[in-house]
Write an enzyme that holds these catalytic residues in place. Sequence first.
Site, PDB file in Angstrom:
ATOM      1  N   GLY A   1      37.452  47.578  47.119  1.00  0.00           N
ATOM      2  CA  GLY A   1      37.217  46.138  47.259  1.00  0.00           C
ATOM      3  C   GLY A   1      38.515  45.381  47.405  1.00  0.00           C
ATOM      4  O   GLY A   1      38.635  44.218  47.017  1.00  0.00           O
ATOM      5  N   ALA A   2      39.500  46.059  48.001  1.00  0.00           N
ATOM      6  CA  ALA A   2      40.864  45.517  48.034  1.00  0.00           C
ATOM      7  C   ALA A   2      40.982  44.264  48.894  1.00  0.00           C
ATOM      8  O   ALA A   2      41.931  43.490  48.734  1.00  0.00           O
ATOM      9  CB  ALA A   2      41.827  46.594  48.546  1.00  0.00           C
TER      10      ALA A   2
ATOM     11  N   GLY B   1      38.951  41.771  48.753  1.00  0.00           N
ATOM     12  CA  GLY B   1      38.304  40.656  48.061  1.00  0.00           C
ATOM     13  C   GLY B   1      39.285  39.832  47.258  1.00  0.00           C
ATOM     14  O   GLY B   1      40.507  40.015  47.329  1.00  0.00           O
TER      15      GLY B   1
ATOM     16  N   ARG C   1      18.036  41.423  38.185  1.00  0.00           N
ATOM     17  CA  ARG C   1      19.096  42.288  37.640  1.00  0.00           C
ATOM     18  C   ARG C   1      18.900  43.737  38.072  1.00  0.00           C
ATOM     19  O   ARG C   1      19.865  44.449  38.357  1.00  0.00           O
ATOM     20  CB  ARG C   1      19.110  42.181  36.113  1.00  0.00           C
ATOM     21  CG  ARG C   1      20.331  42.830  35.514  1.00  0.00           C
ATOM     22  CD  ARG C   1      20.627  42.349  34.103  1.00  0.00           C
ATOM     23  NE  ARG C   1      21.777  43.050  33.560  1.00  0.00           N
ATOM     24  CZ  ARG C   1      23.039  42.683  33.735  1.00  0.00           C
ATOM     25  NH1 ARG C   1      23.312  41.618  34.444  1.00  0.00           N
ATOM     26  NH2 ARG C   1      24.032  43.392  33.214  1.00  0.00           N
TER      27      ARG C   1
ATOM     28  N   VAL D   1      35.812  47.593  37.451  1.00  0.00           N
ATOM     29  CA  VAL D   1      35.909  46.139  37.323  1.00  0.00           C
ATOM     30  C   VAL D   1      34.682  45.469  37.951  1.00  0.00           C
ATOM     31  O   VAL D   1      34.255  44.389  37.539  1.00  0.00           O
ATOM     32  CB  VAL D   1      37.201  45.634  38.020  1.00  0.00           C
ATOM     33  CG1 VAL D   1      37.323  44.120  37.950  1.00  0.00           C
ATOM     34  CG2 VAL D   1      38.425  46.297  37.412  1.00  0.00           C
ATOM     35  N   GLY D   2      34.108  46.127  38.957  1.00  0.00           N
ATOM     36  CA  GLY D   2      32.946  45.574  39.663  1.00  0.00           C
ATOM     37  C   GLY D   2      31.709  45.604  38.775  1.00  0.00           C
ATOM     38  O   GLY D   2      31.397  46.617  38.149  1.00  0.00           O
ATOM     39  N   ASN D   3      31.009  44.481  38.732  1.00  0.00           N
ATOM     40  CA  ASN D   3      29.835  44.362  37.851  1.00  0.00           C
ATOM     41  C   ASN D   3      28.585  45.031  38.403  1.00  0.00           C
ATOM     42  O   ASN D   3      28.446  45.135  39.612  1.00  0.00           O
ATOM     43  CB  ASN D   3      29.550  42.871  37.624  1.00  0.00           C
ATOM     44  CG  ASN D   3      30.471  42.315  36.558  1.00  0.00           C
ATOM     45  OD1 ASN D   3      30.621  42.911  35.509  1.00  0.00           O
ATOM     46  ND2 ASN D   3      31.082  41.183  36.843  1.00  0.00           N
TER      47      ASN D   3
ATOM     48  N   ASP E   1      37.456  39.694  28.648  1.00  0.00           N
ATOM     49  CA  ASP E   1      36.723  39.074  27.536  1.00  0.00           C
ATOM     50  C   ASP E   1      37.593  39.068  26.280  1.00  0.00           C
ATOM     51  O   ASP E   1      37.634  38.082  25.537  1.00  0.00           O
ATOM     52  CB  ASP E   1      35.427  39.849  27.268  1.00  0.00           C
ATOM     53  CG  ASP E   1      34.637  40.056  28.540  1.00  0.00           C
ATOM     54  OD1 ASP E   1      34.174  39.064  29.114  1.00  0.00           O
ATOM     55  OD2 ASP E   1      34.516  41.214  28.977  1.00  0.00           O
TER      56      ASP E   1
ATOM     57  N   ARG F   1      40.248  36.493  26.580  1.00  0.00           N
ATOM     58  CA  ARG F   1      39.659  35.155  26.413  1.00  0.00           C
ATOM     59  C   ARG F   1      39.454  34.852  24.930  1.00  0.00           C
ATOM     60  O   ARG F   1      39.726  33.736  24.462  1.00  0.00           O
ATOM     61  CB  ARG F   1      38.309  35.099  27.137  1.00  0.00           C
ATOM     62  CG  ARG F   1      38.426  35.050  28.651  1.00  0.00           C
ATOM     63  CD  ARG F   1      37.080  35.334  29.304  1.00  0.00           C
ATOM     64  NE  ARG F   1      37.128  35.060  30.742  1.00  0.00           N
ATOM     65  CZ  ARG F   1      36.200  35.457  31.603  1.00  0.00           C
ATOM     66  NH1 ARG F   1      35.141  36.159  31.172  1.00  0.00           N
ATOM     67  NH2 ARG F   1      36.302  35.160  32.880  1.00  0.00           N
TER      68      ARG F   1
ATOM     69  N   HIS G   1      29.617  44.001  29.069  1.00  0.00           N
ATOM     70  CA  HIS G   1      30.355  42.902  29.709  1.00  0.00           C
ATOM     71  C   HIS G   1      29.321  41.990  30.376  1.00  0.00           C
ATOM     72  O   HIS G   1      29.088  42.040  31.583  1.00  0.00           O
ATOM     73  CB  HIS G   1      31.343  43.453  30.745  1.00  0.00           C
ATOM     74  CG  HIS G   1      31.926  42.374  31.617  1.00  0.00           C
ATOM     75  ND1 HIS G   1      32.795  41.413  31.142  1.00  0.00           N
ATOM     76  CD2 HIS G   1      31.742  42.076  32.930  1.00  0.00           C
ATOM     77  CE1 HIS G   1      33.119  40.598  32.127  1.00  0.00           C
ATOM     78  NE2 HIS G   1      32.491  40.970  33.223  1.00  0.00           N
TER      79      HIS G   1
HETATM   80  P1  NAX Z   1      34.845  39.669  46.240  1.00  0.00           P
HETATM   81  O1  NAX Z   1      33.440  39.518  46.733  1.00  0.00           O
HETATM   82  O2  NAX Z   1      35.868  38.642  46.591  1.00  0.00           O
HETATM   83  O3  NAX Z   1      35.409  41.087  46.687  1.00  0.00           O
HETATM   84  C1  NAX Z   1      34.668  42.255  46.600  1.00  0.00           C
HETATM   85  C2  NAX Z   1      35.143  43.159  47.711  1.00  0.00           C
HETATM   86  O4  NAX Z   1      34.488  44.417  47.553  1.00  0.00           O
HETATM   87  C3  NAX Z   1      34.794  42.666  49.105  1.00  0.00           C
HETATM   88  O5  NAX Z   1      35.962  42.613  49.893  1.00  0.00           O
HETATM   89  C4  NAX Z   1      33.800  43.713  49.644  1.00  0.00           C
HETATM   90  O6  NAX Z   1      33.933  43.936  51.026  1.00  0.00           O
HETATM   91  C5  NAX Z   1      34.210  44.923  48.828  1.00  0.00           C
HETATM   92  N1  NAX Z   1      33.171  45.949  48.705  1.00  0.00           N
HETATM   93  C6  NAX Z   1      31.835  45.812  48.590  1.00  0.00           C
HETATM   94  N2  NAX Z   1      31.228  46.992  48.534  1.00  0.00           N
HETATM   95  C7  NAX Z   1      32.208  47.924  48.595  1.00  0.00           C
HETATM   96  C8  NAX Z   1      32.222  49.345  48.607  1.00  0.00           C
HETATM   97  N3  NAX Z   1      31.088  50.045  48.548  1.00  0.00           N
HETATM   98  N4  NAX Z   1      33.412  49.983  48.680  1.00  0.00           N
HETATM   99  C9  NAX Z   1      34.562  49.296  48.766  1.00  0.00           C
HETATM  100  N5  NAX Z   1      34.600  47.933  48.790  1.00  0.00           N
HETATM  101  C10 NAX Z   1      33.447  47.279  48.702  1.00  0.00           C
HETATM  102  O7  NAX Z   1      34.703  39.813  44.654  1.00  0.00           O
HETATM  103  P2  NAX Z   1      35.837  39.659  43.535  1.00  0.00           P
HETATM  104  O8  NAX Z   1      35.947  38.233  43.115  1.00  0.00           O
HETATM  105  O9  NAX Z   1      37.064  40.346  44.006  1.00  0.00           O
HETATM  106  O10 NAX Z   1      35.151  40.433  42.317  1.00  0.00           O
HETATM  107  C11 NAX Z   1      34.966  41.831  42.381  1.00  0.00           C
HETATM  108  C12 NAX Z   1      34.087  42.304  41.249  1.00  0.00           C
HETATM  109  O11 NAX Z   1      34.685  42.013  39.994  1.00  0.00           O
HETATM  110  C13 NAX Z   1      32.704  41.643  41.192  1.00  0.00           C
HETATM  111  O12 NAX Z   1      31.727  42.619  40.898  1.00  0.00           O
HETATM  112  C14 NAX Z   1      32.835  40.712  40.009  1.00  0.00           C
HETATM  113  O13 NAX Z   1      31.584  40.417  39.422  1.00  0.00           O
HETATM  114  C15 NAX Z   1      33.693  41.539  39.103  1.00  0.00           C
HETATM  115  N6  NAX Z   1      34.363  40.834  38.004  1.00  0.00           N
HETATM  116  C16 NAX Z   1      34.525  41.534  36.851  1.00  0.00           C
HETATM  117  C17 NAX Z   1      35.176  40.978  35.770  1.00  0.00           C
HETATM  118  C18 NAX Z   1      35.346  41.754  34.514  1.00  0.00           C
HETATM  119  O14 NAX Z   1      35.859  41.187  33.546  1.00  0.00           O
HETATM  120  N7  NAX Z   1      34.962  43.017  34.430  1.00  0.00           N
HETATM  121  C19 NAX Z   1      35.681  39.592  35.813  1.00  0.00           C
HETATM  122  C20 NAX Z   1      35.865  39.064  37.199  1.00  0.00           C
HETATM  123  C21 NAX Z   1      34.777  39.457  38.153  1.00  0.00           C
HETATM  124  O15 NAX Z   1      33.642  38.676  37.893  1.00  0.00           O
END
Ligand code: NAX
Length: 331
Positions: free
Chosen positions: A12-13, A15, A99, A130-132, A160, A163, A188
């Site tokens: 997701g680099a 993003g 969900r 990191v991805g939810n 968290d 924070r 989380h």
């Molecule tokens: P973005 O939507 O800006 O970026 C995500 C990126 O992932 C996009 O560029 C997309 O093309 C890419 N992607 C999607 N599917 C993919 C796959 N199968 N393989 C590789 N890349 C893929 O989101 P962003 O703001 O960067 O947030 C990323 C994730 O972090 C989200 O799931 C978000 O909910 C989660 N978070 C987690 C946090 C935590 O504390 N654990 C806090 C921040 C954030 O909410």
Amino acid sequence: MSTSTMNVTVTGAGGQIGYALLFRIASGDLLGPTTPVNLTLLEIPSGRKAAEGTVLELQDCAFPLLRSVTVTEDPVRAFDGANIALLVGSKPRAVGMERVALLESNGRIFGPAGAALNAGAASDVRVLVVGNPVNTNALVASAFAPDIPVDRFTAMTRLDHNRGVAQLAVRLQIPVAEIDGLTIWGNHSASQYPDVFHATAGGRPVSELVGEDWLAGEFIPRVANRGYEIIQARGASSVASAANAVIDHVHDWVNGTGDRWTSAGIMSDGSYGVPAGIVSSFPVRSVDGRWQIVPDLAINAFSRARIDASVAELLDERDAIRALGLLPAGR
Ligand code: NAX
């Protein structure tokens, strides 16, 4: 501190978090000022152009530690030889999305990611999801990587944790460095439980300095819903603070926490009544490069109810993903 080159893969680099994170990795914040880095950026086609644009900017920084940057859409190539795998890319929750649909679409991302890690990651790989939804995504990835020890898979609750520390520091008018012993338990999600009953502020028990009314009415909801507060204020979700938490988590994992502790989502071994086999946030120390759960903390009734509620949500997520057939047979 290591002087060998480390391979760091970021999914997701292209993003938002990727953009905030990559420059800190390349500058040496993640692995220290003497460790060169090869970066591999995994994206899907719609995110590839943004990732490639970021590569141009990374070049323009002329970071002395950055040895190479590669962009790929192939998970097997992305994780080949990875020492650190930061799994940021995920399917976001669309408005009105159930969900279970979120769990399903991400299960379909994190299962193959686990399999690709299993196929070629370095033997010392450290994985941070990191991805939810982070806990269950880490569980799924680990389930598809039978050759990688489960303690190599972690889910990020450090944001968290940070924070919570910051909110205590503000309330008690004390520097953040003087707060220790806070724990994020569970998922989380809004059900997470930030526990101050073992925390100290300047050496004094926090529970003697704040009351349960403030904890239940202000502190816990504030920390648990901080992501929403940021969205309301910024019009966008947490980005730089999330990237910073990634740096903190990996830095502490690699370098150790000393006597202090932090919070991380790790595979439960059954400690504190959290059923084994789910990824839950715990109080942890990093010792000799491994996360260890801080043992023998007394859990009062206030905490027990809240830990149990968050763990129940994690079990529901595990059951949902299992019912969808997104865990390997027998898991
Ligand atoms: P973005 O939507 O800006 O970026 C995500 C990126 O992932 C996009 O560029 C997309 O093309 C890419 N992607 C999607 N599917 C993919 C796959 N199968 N393989 C590789 N890349 C893929 O989101 P962003 O703001 O960067 O947030 C990323 C994730 O972090 C989200 O799931 C978000 O909910 C989660 N978070 C987690 C946090 C935590 O504390 N654990 C806090 C921040 C954030 O909410």
